[in-house]
Design an enzyme around this catalytic site. Structure first.
Site, PDB file in Angstrom:
ATOM      1  N   GLY A 145       0.622  -1.103  -0.061  1.00  0.00           N
ATOM      2  CA  GLY A 145      -0.100   0.480  -0.038  1.00  0.00           C
ATOM      3  C   GLY A 145       0.803   1.173   0.245  1.00  0.00           C
ATOM      4  O   GLY A 145       0.423   2.199   0.185  1.00  0.00           O
ATOM      5  N   CYS A 146       2.431   0.995  -0.121  1.00  0.00           N
ATOM      6  CA  CYS A 146       2.773   2.015  -0.034  1.00  0.00           C
ATOM      7  C   CYS A 146       3.873   2.700  -1.483  1.00  0.00           C
ATOM      8  O   CYS A 146       4.398   1.246  -1.665  1.00  0.00           O
ATOM      9  CB  CYS A 146       3.209   1.925   1.142  1.00  0.00           C
ATOM     10  SG  CYS A 146       5.359   3.936   1.270  1.00  0.00           S
ATOM     11  N   GLY A 147       4.110   3.426  -1.830  1.00  0.00           N
ATOM     12  CA  GLY A 147       4.903   3.870  -2.602  1.00  0.00           C
ATOM     13  C   GLY A 147       6.710   4.883  -2.715  1.00  0.00           C
ATOM     14  O   GLY A 147       7.121   4.245  -3.650  1.00  0.00           O
ATOM     15  N   CYS A 193       7.555   3.768   0.385  1.00  0.00           N
ATOM     16  CA  CYS A 193       8.683   3.526   1.679  1.00  0.00           C
ATOM     17  C   CYS A 193      10.194   3.342   1.359  1.00  0.00           C
ATOM     18  O   CYS A 193      11.495   3.189   0.660  1.00  0.00           O
ATOM     19  CB  CYS A 193       8.815   2.196   1.602  1.00  0.00           C
ATOM     20  SG  CYS A 193       6.598   2.174   1.917  1.00  0.00           S
TER      21      CYS A 193
END
Length: 285
Positions: free
Chosen positions: A117-119, A121
């Site tokens: 869910g994170c681009g 990090c």
């Protein structure tokens, strides 16, 4: 692991307890299909660069798409070789890339852990967070083409049908025909897999659009523009940053895509609508 990975590798079938309410609650034991997600390491010329949680299929395309959209390589031919190895705690994709690209990677190398869910990090500084975005050419896209692609989308997502737990990314013609679909537990991964597959197949990207089963975040827009894709259609909303990035790239951005309704967040002046019936346009430039 073989180069061609069947969809079965992305599925697990486990016994589950099912609670039902038919004339009173009662329990049952059934078998269910669950989406697999495993740590996948991307290793360039022996240097580990990224680890992400991903579905363990189409990993060659995931690695190639990630390499392109992250700017590690500029063209698919700069990746000379690849190999997937099973490790104790996950999978590792070993890529051999051009020497000049490896040197550039070493200069910018950072510890980077991706999640579904994170681009961003692992980004170390604020000035690394929003990367420059290239200009693209947006195709003229009819509303009927979006509706046609949406109608066929579910039939091209077998992992979603089996598990209900994965995202899909589709490459569609301007007429709305779905030409290629990739799935993954991570929406970014699904798009990277698609971009990798299109690059490997040398698909021309100047006359089609991407349809995704997720929201249109900043990184989804950036990945499309980095690959030279001029139009992104999402079934959910766009973020404000995604809209600003679409404006900067002159990318056609559509969200909340439904059979009879969608929202146009940005339509470049060079991409006129033909017989548009969209319900509203929150952002125009």
């Amino acid at each position: 692991m073989s180069a061609t990975e069947p969809e079965e590798q992305a599925l697990a079938r486990l016994p589950v307890e099912v609670q039902r309410h038919e004339n009173g609650w009662w329990g049952d034991v059934d078998e269910d299909a669950l989406a697999e997600e495993v740590p996948v390491a991307l290793i360039y010329n022996g240097i580990s660069h990224a680890v992400m949680m991903a579905s363990p299929n189409e990993l060659r395309d995931l690695a190639l798409g990630f390499s392109l959209t992250e700017g590690i390589i500029a063209d698919a031919h700069e990746c000379y070789d690849w190999e997937i190895r099973e490790e104790e705690n996950g999978l590792a994709v070993h890529l051999t890339i051009a020497t000049e690209r490896l040197m550039a990677l070493k200069e910018r190398r950072r510890s980077m852990t991706g999640r579904t869910g994170c681009g961003l990090c692992g980004t170390e500084a604020l000035d690394q967070a929003i990367r420059p975005i290239p200009q693209v050419h947006a195709p003229a896209l009819e509303d009927a083409a979006i509706a046609r692609a949406l109608d066929a989308f579910s039939a091209h997502q077998p992992l979603k049908a089996a598990t209900g737990a994965v995202h899909g990314a589709a490459w569609c013609s301007v007429e709305g025909d779905i030409l290629h679909v990739c799935e993954d537990v991570g929406r970014h991964n699904a798009l990277d897999k698609l971009i990798g597959a299109l690059a490997r197949e040398k698909t021309a990207l100047d006359n089609g659009f991407v349809l995704v089963s997720s929201r249109a975040s900043y990184e989804m827009v950036h990945k499309c523009a980095s690959a030279g894709i001029g139009a992104l259609v999402a079934v959910s909303a766009a973020t404000a940053l995604a809209v600003r990035q679409a404006q900067a790239a002159q990318l056609l951005l559509v969200g909340f895509a439904r059979r009879h309704r969608h929202v146009i967040y940005h339509r470049p002046s060079a991409a006129p609508s033909k017989g548009a019936t969209s319900c509203r346009t929150p952002t125009t430039t």
